[in-house]
Design an enzyme around this catalytic site. Structure first.
Site, PDB file in Angstrom:
ATOM      1  N   HIS A  64       0.822  -1.212   0.000  1.00 45.34           N
ATOM      2  CA  HIS A  64       0.000   0.000   0.000  1.00 45.34           C
ATOM      3  C   HIS A  64       0.852   1.257   0.000  1.00 45.34           C
ATOM      4  O   HIS A  64       0.554   2.228  -0.691  1.00 45.34           O
ATOM      5  CB  HIS A  64      -0.920   0.003   1.218  1.00 45.34           C
ATOM      6  CG  HIS A  64      -1.725  -1.244   1.317  1.00 45.34           C
ATOM      7  ND1 HIS A  64      -2.379  -1.623   2.451  1.00 45.34           N
ATOM      8  CD2 HIS A  64      -1.973  -2.200   0.402  1.00 45.34           C
ATOM      9  CE1 HIS A  64      -2.982  -2.764   2.242  1.00 45.34           C
ATOM     10  NE2 HIS A  64      -2.748  -3.135   1.012  1.00 45.34           N
TER      11      HIS A  64
ATOM     12  N   GLU B 295      -5.802  -8.834 -19.176  1.00 43.15           N
ATOM     13  CA  GLU B 295      -4.566  -9.041 -18.406  1.00 43.15           C
ATOM     14  C   GLU B 295      -4.340 -10.498 -18.022  1.00 43.15           C
ATOM     15  O   GLU B 295      -3.344 -10.820 -17.386  1.00 43.15           O
ATOM     16  CB  GLU B 295      -4.537  -8.123 -17.179  1.00 43.15           C
ATOM     17  CG  GLU B 295      -5.757  -8.203 -16.291  1.00 43.15           C
ATOM     18  CD  GLU B 295      -5.737  -7.189 -15.154  1.00 43.15           C
ATOM     19  OE1 GLU B 295      -4.703  -6.552 -14.913  1.00 43.15           O
ATOM     20  OE2 GLU B 295      -6.778  -7.049 -14.482  1.00 43.15           O
TER      21      GLU B 295
ATOM     22  N   ASN C 117       1.031  -5.176 -16.856  1.00 37.42           N
ATOM     23  CA  ASN C 117       1.714  -5.629 -15.633  1.00 37.42           C
ATOM     24  C   ASN C 117       1.322  -7.068 -15.304  1.00 37.42           C
ATOM     25  O   ASN C 117       2.173  -7.931 -15.083  1.00 37.42           O
ATOM     26  CB  ASN C 117       1.349  -4.742 -14.432  1.00 37.42           C
ATOM     27  CG  ASN C 117       1.683  -3.292 -14.654  1.00 37.42           C
ATOM     28  OD1 ASN C 117       2.492  -2.967 -15.520  1.00 37.42           O
ATOM     29  ND2 ASN C 117       1.066  -2.402 -13.891  1.00 37.42           N
ATOM     30  N   ASP C 118       0.014  -7.302 -15.261  1.00 34.14           N
ATOM     31  CA  ASP C 118      -0.427  -8.663 -14.953  1.00 34.14           C
ATOM     32  C   ASP C 118      -0.204  -9.594 -16.135  1.00 34.14           C
ATOM     33  O   ASP C 118       0.148 -10.760 -15.960  1.00 34.14           O
ATOM     34  CB  ASP C 118      -1.896  -8.663 -14.520  1.00 34.14           C
ATOM     35  CG  ASP C 118      -2.020  -8.359 -13.034  1.00 34.14           C
ATOM     36  OD1 ASP C 118      -1.287  -8.990 -12.251  1.00 34.14           O
ATOM     37  OD2 ASP C 118      -2.806  -7.469 -12.655  1.00 34.14           O
TER      38      ASP C 118
ATOM     39  N   ARG D 206       5.103 -10.590 -10.170  1.00 32.94           N
ATOM     40  CA  ARG D 206       5.515  -9.188 -10.273  1.00 32.94           C
ATOM     41  C   ARG D 206       5.824  -8.572  -8.912  1.00 32.94           C
ATOM     42  O   ARG D 206       6.447  -7.513  -8.827  1.00 32.94           O
ATOM     43  CB  ARG D 206       4.421  -8.360 -10.971  1.00 32.94           C
ATOM     44  CG  ARG D 206       3.116  -8.337 -10.217  1.00 32.94           C
ATOM     45  CD  ARG D 206       1.972  -7.728 -11.005  1.00 32.94           C
ATOM     46  NE  ARG D 206       1.822  -6.306 -10.745  1.00 32.94           N
ATOM     47  CZ  ARG D 206       0.748  -5.615 -11.077  1.00 32.94           C
ATOM     48  NH1 ARG D 206      -0.273  -6.206 -11.696  1.00 32.94           N
ATOM     49  NH2 ARG D 206       0.660  -4.337 -10.821  1.00 32.94           N
TER      50      ARG D 206
ATOM     51  N   CYS E 219      -2.597   0.055 -20.455  1.00 38.95           N
ATOM     52  CA  CYS E 219      -2.505   0.828 -19.212  1.00 38.95           C
ATOM     53  C   CYS E 219      -1.488   0.270 -18.212  1.00 38.95           C
ATOM     54  O   CYS E 219      -1.456   0.703 -17.074  1.00 38.95           O
ATOM     55  CB  CYS E 219      -3.872   0.965 -18.557  1.00 38.95           C
ATOM     56  SG  CYS E 219      -4.482  -0.573 -17.876  1.00 38.95           S
TER      57      CYS E 219
HETATM   58  C1  PEP Z   1      -1.934  -4.126 -15.030  1.00 38.97           C
HETATM   59  O1  PEP Z   1      -2.092  -5.239 -14.535  1.00 38.97           O
HETATM   60  O2  PEP Z   1      -1.183  -3.912 -15.992  1.00 38.97           O
HETATM   61  C2  PEP Z   1      -2.640  -2.949 -14.513  1.00 38.97           C
HETATM   62  C3  PEP Z   1      -2.582  -1.804 -15.123  1.00 38.97           C
HETATM   63  O3  PEP Z   1      -3.313  -3.076 -13.355  1.00 38.97           O
HETATM   64  P1  PEP Z   1      -2.634  -3.202 -11.919  1.00 38.97           P
HETATM   65  O4  PEP Z   1      -1.209  -2.759 -12.067  1.00 38.97           O
HETATM   66  O5  PEP Z   1      -3.426  -2.320 -11.025  1.00 38.97           O
HETATM   67  O6  PEP Z   1      -2.779  -4.650 -11.619  1.00 38.97           O
HETATM   68 MG    MG Z   2      -3.692  -5.736 -13.237  1.00 40.04          MG
END
Ligand code: PEP
Ligand code: MG
Length: 763
Positions: free
Chosen positions: A370, A612, A635-636, A646, A685
């Site tokens: 957090h 994702e 990211n995911d 990650r 994103c």
């Molecule tokens: C992602 O997974 O790429 C994403 C943008 O969401 P978060 O980083 O919040 O999991």
């Molecule tokens: Mg994500």
């Protein structure tokens, strides 16, 4: 061999008297070793001080040749003294010369001495020197003598860090005060030079030796009682029921009852220490053990005990003022504060005035913690996983934080400092250039308009929307509100939160993502299920569908907040199209409810999905028919495609986002969506979108909408405006074909940028 009845108490008092006198630091050190030798009835007493990473220097000696002082130097691990430094353990030998590590230094004349007792001088668990006594005849030192030496070493440790001794060390040679170069994981990039602020500052004790041991024992007992009361009050907080925090507090309460911990502290009080000094003495032992401990479980337990000692010290110090420097938050921050903490919660970070924080260094902490999310939102450079950082840094130390590379330089030397100052000045120039672009549209050199959106999670992030000139919010992480609170935010609270976001966006698009909790984003009100594979566990839409009450409440809050406006909302972690359908059904039911109740609805609702989870890639045809937009969460997606957690520093950066496998997969998505649903808004994103070189590659693959952390907007816009996009798009398929069998196309991309004058300013 200590004189009967004299004990360490008398000696401690004398040592304190010497330390308080008005005379040069070296003279004091000489008198100190003289006193120790006399009290221990030893012919020799020597003090060695760690002067750099790996070197001990003889700083004072009674009994060895005076010309050896400041001449004799040895490496950590070399000779008996070096062995003590390397192991942080005492060493007691009746016949020192027989020990395999014994080394003879002719300048000292120490061959005459047979027996040897050496103890480490530790400060906050870190080794800063070695104290030795020697006797001419072979003899065994008693446990009491060893303990007495350890107590003396503790008092000496404080003196060695007093301004006068630090000044002496400076005088003796420039960089004698150790520099440290530490590495950790970069959780949010950025360069900073500032002054260290210890989040949990060390408590400086004024009084080590006690006049009345019984009174000190009572103080310790009372302190322990207050400690237990404090922990109990904390764990009784209604918002904590069943949470991970409650479990941690319970474990701490158990430790607070630990008889051996308490007995060890009482033993030191019996030897003549004050309650604070006894707590600190045991804590120091404990920390030395902690640093040596390999087993992560035991290490964590020792950490808990350490936390408890801090709390106890604060309680004792609060009582009678036998300490200073109690509370980080109450203190004024220097202009450029670099905060060092072992771990930190978001609320603790918010306690500081973030305008004065230049960066954060954490020993613990992960990408998704957090405090990390908050630090990112506040744009603070952050390095985590920096082992031992809080032990090595001193309050007020100059620190260079090169967060992009995960590097922390404590007390850097002048050259390093100068080179970083230059780098920072260059960065600031680049940043200013980028900020000047705020009102310039993100149009490529060949005239193509791309869309640059921002990722956000807090109302404070919205400030950046205008400041940076972003086109809207491409990802609003609604879970942030839930993570920051101890209780579940109600529908009204959520509604006004979402409305505030829409208002701040003043007509620009906002893509709300429904709750993405679970894995390591566990709100305090949610029981921590401790799943074996949390990233692949019960999270996001899975929780929403299994606990529809929670998701429905959020959907109602979103519908109400967006009344009369356009509402864009998307669901995270959808792995099967059925989940999307289930979520849409819930949405429809809430829309019907609003209609029945005659409540205002959004002017238009657009329903999308986060792409994702890899399984969705093979459901793309059906998906494109059922959604209004797609947002790719790289990211995911990276974590699942490469099977690399990650949140785990060992795996988080193992594979390059510009790996041909990842780029081919993204290229497939771009082509398929363009072919089958040419009008469908598709954005990217994940963090990739905010790195200028990686963003360039995304544009090259065919994407035209990127959503990124605020810090990325300026640099990515500068890249876009200098990019010949069509030329790039003509090159990329070739790279993808030729890249087969390599692990990254980064160099090809960088070469293209150099050859075509594309501006790549690293964030
Ligand atoms: C992602 O997974 O790429 C994403 C943008 O969401 P978060 O980083 O919040 O999991
Ligand atoms: Mg994500």
């Amino acid at each position: 061999m200590m004189l009967p009845g004299r004990g360490p108490r008398v000696l401690l008092r004398r040592l304190r008297d010497v330390m308080a006198e008005q005379e040069p630091a070296q003279q004091k050190l000489d008198r100190i070793v003289h006193l120790i030798a006399a009290n221990m009835v030893a012919e020799v007493c020597s003090l060695y001080v760690l002067v750099d990473e790996n070197t001990l220097e003889l700083f004072a000696s009674e009994g060895l040749r005076p010309e050896a002082v400041h001449r004799v130097r040895l490496r950590v691990g070399e000779g008996l003294v070096g062995v003590i430094a390397a192991t942080a353990e005492p060493l007691s030998l009746a016949e020192a010369q027989r020990h395999p590590a014994f080394r003879y230094f002719p300048e000292t004349g120490e061959e005459d001495y047979q027996s040897f007792l050496g103890v480490p001088v530790l400060r906050g668990g870190a080794l800063i020197g070695v104290l030795v006594v020697q006797n001419r005849t072979p003899r065994h030192y008693t446990d009491e003598e060893r303990e007495a030496m350890e107590i003396i070493a503790m008092v000496l440790a404080e003196f060695l860090h007093s301004p006068e001794v630090l000044a002496l060390r400076e005088e003796l040679g420039a960089n004698r005060v150790r520099s440290h170069h530490l590495r950790g994981e970069s959780l949010h990039p950025g360069l900073a030079i500032g002054q260290a602020v210890l989040h949990e500052p060390r408590i400086a004790i004024h009084q080590f030796e006690a006049a009345d041991s019984e009174a000190e024992r009572r103080r310790l007992r009372e302190g322990l009682k207050k400690l237990r009361d404090e922990l109990e009050t904390l764990s009784a907080h209604p918002g904590l029921a069943g949470s991970a925090h409650a479990a941690i507090l319970e474990a701490l309460m158990m430790f607070a009852e630990d008889a051996s911990w308490i007995h060890r502290m009482e033993d030191y009080i019996r030897l003549g220490l004050t309650a604070e000094a006894a707590v600190m003495r045991v804590q120091s032992d404990n920390r030395a053990r902690m640093l040596r401990q390999q087993d992560p479980w035991l290490r964590a337990r020792l950490h808990d005990l350490d936390d408890l000692s801090w709390r106890l010290l604060r309680i004792l110090a609060r009582g009678d003022g036998n300490a200073a420097g109690l509370n980080g938050q109450a203190r004024e921050l220097p202009e450029q504060a670099i905060i060092f903490a072992r771990g930190m919660g978001p609320a603790e970070l918010l306690d500081y005035d973030h305008h004065h924080i230049a960066g954060l260094v954490l020993e613990e902490g992960t990408q998704q913690a957090h405090a990390t999310l908050l630090a990112k939102a506040l744009g603070l450079p952050l390095v985590a996983g920096v082992e031992g950082a809080t032990d090595l840094v001193e309050q007020g130390d100059t620190v260079i934080l090169d967060a992009g590379r995960g590097e922390v330089h404590i007390r850097p030397d002048a050259e390093l400092l100068e080179s970083f100052q230059t780098r920072m000045a260059l960065k600031q120039d680049a940043r200013k250039r980028v900020l000047r672009l705020k009102d310039a549209p993100p149009v490529t050199k060949d005239g193509q308009r791309v869309e640059l959106l921002m990722n956000a999670g807090l109302p404070a992030d919205l400030e950046y929307l205008d400041e940076l000139g972003a086109d809207g919010l491409g990802l609003f992480r609604t879970e942030m509100l839930f993570l920051m609170q101890q209780r579940l935010p109600g529908r009204n609270e959520q509604e006004s939160h979402y409305r505030a976001i829409l208002e701040a966006a003043s007509g620009r698009r906002v893509l709300f993502r429904t709750l993405d909790i679970g894995a390591d984003k566990i709100p305090m009100f949610m029981p921590d299920a401790r799943e074996p594979n949390p990233a692949m566990g019960w999270r996001a839409i899975r929780i929403g569908l299994d606990r529809p009450g929670l998701l429905k409440m959020q959907l109602r809050a979103l519908l109400a907040a967006a009344a009369g406006r356009e509402l864009w909302l998307m669901f995270p972690m959808v792995a099967d199209i059925g989940e999307l359908r289930g979520a849409r059904d819930l949405l429809r039911s809430q829309v019907r409810l609003f209609a029945r109740l005659g409540r205002d609805l959004p002017r238009k609702i657009r329903c999308g999905v986060m792409l994702e989870v890899p399984s969705l890639l093979w459901q793309l045809d059906a998906l494109l028919k059922e959604v209004d937009f797609i947002s790719i969460g790289t990211n995911d997606l990276m974590q699942f495609v490469f099977a690399a957690d990650r949140a785990n520093p060992r795996t988080a950066r193992r594979y390059d986002p510009l790996h041909p496998a990842m780029l081919r997969l993204l290229s497939d998505i771009a082509q398929k969506t363009r072919a089958r649903a040419p009008e469908m808004p598709v954005s990217v994103c994940g963090d990739m979108a905010g790195d200028p070189l990686e963003a360039m590659m995304l544009l090259g693959l065919g994407f035209a909408t990127l959503s990124m952390p605020p810090a990325g907007i300026g640099p990515v816009k500068a890249m876009v405006r200098s990019l010949p996009l069509e030329t790039l798009r003509a090159e990329v398929p070739k790279w993808l074909a030729e890249g087969e069998g390599t692990c990254s196309l980064r160099e090809a991309a960088a070469q293209f940028a150099r050859a075509h004058g594309v501006e790549i300013v690293q964030v």
